[in-house]
Design a protein around this motif. Structure first.
Motif, PDB file in Angstrom:
ATOM      1  N   SER A 158     -15.261  67.666 125.500  1.00 55.02           N
ATOM      2  CA  SER A 158     -16.101  68.142 126.594  1.00 55.02           C
ATOM      3  C   SER A 158     -17.160  69.063 125.999  1.00 55.02           C
ATOM      4  N   ASN A 159     -18.181  69.356 126.772  1.00 53.59           N
ATOM      5  CA  ASN A 159     -19.256  70.222 126.279  1.00 53.59           C
ATOM      6  C   ASN A 159     -18.810  71.670 126.254  1.00 53.59           C
ATOM      7  N   PRO A 160     -19.262  72.485 125.287  1.00 52.69           N
ATOM      8  CA  PRO A 160     -20.089  72.069 124.151  1.00 52.69           C
ATOM      9  C   PRO A 160     -19.219  71.767 122.925  1.00 52.69           C
ATOM     10  N   GLN A 161     -18.955  70.491 122.691  1.00 56.96           N
ATOM     11  CA  GLN A 161     -18.185  70.052 121.530  1.00 56.96           C
ATOM     12  C   GLN A 161     -16.784  70.675 121.493  1.00 56.96           C
ATOM     13  N   ILE A 162     -16.092  70.648 122.627  1.00 51.75           N
ATOM     14  CA  ILE A 162     -14.735  71.183 122.715  1.00 51.75           C
ATOM     15  C   ILE A 162     -13.756  70.010 122.706  1.00 51.75           C
ATOM     16  N   PRO A 163     -12.797  69.994 121.777  1.00 52.21           N
ATOM     17  CA  PRO A 163     -11.904  68.836 121.668  1.00 52.21           C
ATOM     18  C   PRO A 163     -10.889  68.796 122.800  1.00 52.21           C
ATOM     19  N   LYS A 164     -10.533  67.594 123.206  1.00 43.49           N
ATOM     20  CA  LYS A 164      -9.511  67.425 124.241  1.00 43.49           C
ATOM     21  C   LYS A 164      -8.098  67.603 123.682  1.00 43.49           C
TER      22      LYS A 164
END
Length: 359
Positions: A37-43
């Motif tokens: 998800s934004n900003p470049q956050i890992p699931k």
């Protein structure tokens, strides 16, 4: 999430010209991340071996100019202007401008080269963006000499992540975790951290031979693939599975359970590609020779009681992983059999490494 720690707060020195060169590696994830998800956050959290021989060497020359509202840079890849790379780099600078306001005060000339084919699924964006991040942090250290090595590496990982998620894992090594996880102390969605536990000797100097099945650019970029996880029917189960697998991998690395390592690493690789096969629209990055190699590895392992295994990144190329004590036999096997499935018989011998190096 505390991003204020990465803002420039100390007094900045005045520097007219500077040039820095960094060599930063690619990495290969053992437990994969696919979806963000934004900003470049890992699931989900991931863990990777930092590589040594697959790297990017980047020099950035900084020349003082009148401060403006636009970031000014020229980009050369392997000695030639590379206009098609500029939009991604421009977007990266836009994302980091709050944390690196000094970039508006310099004309930047970026010269970059890879030791491996770019855009073919060997995480060239990871090594490329981490190299730029380290050059920026070298400038920031000149402007603010009080910065510690630890804070430089943490911020470099944080910045690199904003350009390419996996780039956060290319600053240090040999094992790096990115993504907040309850069993990894200090882990964060904002930057990578070194695996905090001692590993069993069997996993030291771990070997990775990359079989170049397809050196061409991938038909579907990783960015597009990540976005297809947003409405994926199996996404939530996959994120849960990955975090559970990281718990298992942590224990495996500490205890030296190499048979369990093999099973988990290969399962993770195939699960990554299963997510691609079941996306909407679906896509396939493996090639026929990818599958031929996998089957050959399975045959060799069975016949020789070997600890060889494979993993895949988001591409057709195969990473052949094995302990150092099997190197001679496995290289002979690769040279005599597996290389036949590679473009022009090309493969790269690599080993787990220790991250970014100033040159």
């Amino acid at each position: 999430m505390n991003t204020d720690q990465f803002l420039v707060k100390s007094a900045i020195k005045h520097i007219n010209n500077a040039s820095f060169t960094w060599q930063t590696p690619s990495n290969i994830a053992l437990v994969k991340y696919w979806g963000k998800s934004n900003p470049q956050i890992p699931k989900n959290a991931s863990i990777s071996f930092t590589l040594n021989n697959c790297h990017t060497i980047t020099t950035i020359e900084f020349v003082k100019k009148e401060k403006s509202e636009e970031v000014s840079f020229n980009l050369f890849f392997e000695g030639k202007p590379k206009e098609e790379f500029k939009p991604k780099i421009a977007e990266f600078f836009k994302r980091i401008q709050e944390y690196c306001p000094y970039i508006f005060e310099y004309e930047m000339t970026i010269n970059s080269e890879n030791s491996f084919p770019h855009s073919s699924g060997i995480a060239s964006s990871a090594s490329g963006l981490s190299a730029i991040a380290m050059c920026l942090m070298s400038l920031e250290q000149e402007l603010n000499p009080d910065l510690s090595v630890e804070s430089i590496n943490k911020k470099a990982s944080f910045l690199a992540r904003l350009g390419s998620g996996s780039a956060s894992r290319s600053i240090e090594g040999p094992l790096v975790v990115w993504g907040e996880h309850p069993e990894i102390e200090g882990s964060s969605d904002l930057y990578g951290v070194q695996f905090p536990f001692s590993i069993n000797p069997i996993f030291e100097n771990y070997q990775d031979v990359i079989l170049l099945v397809d050196k061409g650019e991938k038909q579907v970029s990783s960015t597009v693939g990540h976005n297809l996880m947003h409405n994926h029917p199996y996404a939530e189960n996959r994120f849960k599975q990955a975090n559970e697998n990281l718990c298992k991998m942590s224990k495996i690395l500490q205890e030296g359970s190499i048979k369990e390592f093999i099973s988990l690493v290969e399962s993770e690789a195939l699960t990554l590609h299963a997510m691609m096969l079941t996306s909407n629209p679906y896509f396939i990055l493996m090639k026929p020779n990818t599958l031929e190699i996998i089957n050959k590895i399975w045959e060799y392992r069975e016949e020789n009681n070997s600890n060889i295994c494979f993993t895949l990144d988001a591409g057709a190329n195969v990473h052949v992983l094995f302990p150092e004590n099997e190197r001679e036999n496995v290289i002979q096997f690769i040279d005599s059999q597996l290389s036949n499935y590679c473009q022009k018989n090309h493969y790269i011998c690599d080993v787990a490494g220790f991250g970014a190096k100033k040159r």
